[in-house]
Scaffold this motif. Structure first.
Motif, short mmCIF file in Angstrom:
data_model
loop_
_atom_site.label_atom_id
_atom_site.label_comp_id
_atom_site.label_asym_id
_atom_site.label_seq_id
_atom_site.Cartn_x
_atom_site.Cartn_y
_atom_site.Cartn_z
N LYS A 188 -5.29 -2.50 15.12
CA LYS A 188 -4.04 -3.01 15.71
C LYS A 188 -3.55 -2.08 16.81
CE LYS A 188 -2.49 -5.56 11.66
NZ LYS A 188 -1.53 -5.61 10.57
N LYS A 208 -10.39 0.66 4.51
CA LYS A 208 -10.21 -0.58 5.26
C LYS A 208 -8.81 -0.67 5.84
CE LYS A 208 -10.92 -5.54 5.13
NZ LYS A 208 -11.53 -6.65 4.42
N GLN A 209 -7.81 -0.30 5.07
CA GLN A 209 -6.42 -0.34 5.55
C GLN A 209 -6.24 0.58 6.76
OE1 GLN A 209 -3.53 1.08 2.73
NE2 GLN A 209 -1.81 0.41 3.96
N GLN A 258 -8.02 -1.08 9.73
CA GLN A 258 -7.28 -2.23 10.24
C GLN A 258 -6.03 -1.80 11.00
OE1 GLN A 258 -7.04 -4.45 6.54
NE2 GLN A 258 -8.55 -5.93 7.31
#
Length: 137
Positions: free
Chosen positions: A88, A80-81, A84
């Motif tokens: 961005k 997930k990191q 994400q």
């Protein structure tokens, strides 16, 4: 299956498949004659890579994603990191592209588009009559 068939199935070139192997993303087996032989798991890996590239991930991220995908004990928080962070990056690129389009739109609207040699688009690119200001990227 040989590399030519794997390329056909995945839409990749044999050269790109060999490149992914060189990067350690894929470990095909070798037949007695030295040819690379691809199994279903190899095709799954190649298709995983293709889908990640389609989402704009770079090779370093794809290496990390592939490693996480293969690790059944991975924490989903790492995945997930990474996703994400990539979101961005994509949003920043999209904003930059929209800004570029807006600046070019202003120049295009100033251009008569007729038989005369005067062209605000070229002048703007040259910098002599640019009504569009911004930082260089």
């Amino acid at each position: 299956m040989l590399i030519s068939e794997a390329a056909r199935v995945t839409g990749l070139t044999p050269k790109m498949i060999r490149h992914y192997e060189d990067l350690g993303l894929l470990n095909s087996e070798r037949a007695a004659n030295g040819y690379r032989v691809y199994q279903t798991r190899d095709l799954d890996t190649l298709l995983f890579i293709v889908r990640a590239k389609d989402l704009g991930f770079n090779l370093a991220d794809i290496q990390q994603l592939t490693s996480l995908w293969r690790d059944e004990q991975r924490p989903s928080s790492e995945v997930k990191q990474l996703a994400q962070s990539h979101i961005k990056t994509l949003e920043s690129r999209a904003a930059l592209l929209l800004d570029m389009a807006a600046k070019l739109r202003v120049l295009a609207e100033q251009c008569q588009g007729d038989h005369q040699p005067d062209c605000p688009i070229l002048d703007g690119l040259e910098g002599s009559h640019c009504s569009v200001h911004g930082s260089r990227n």
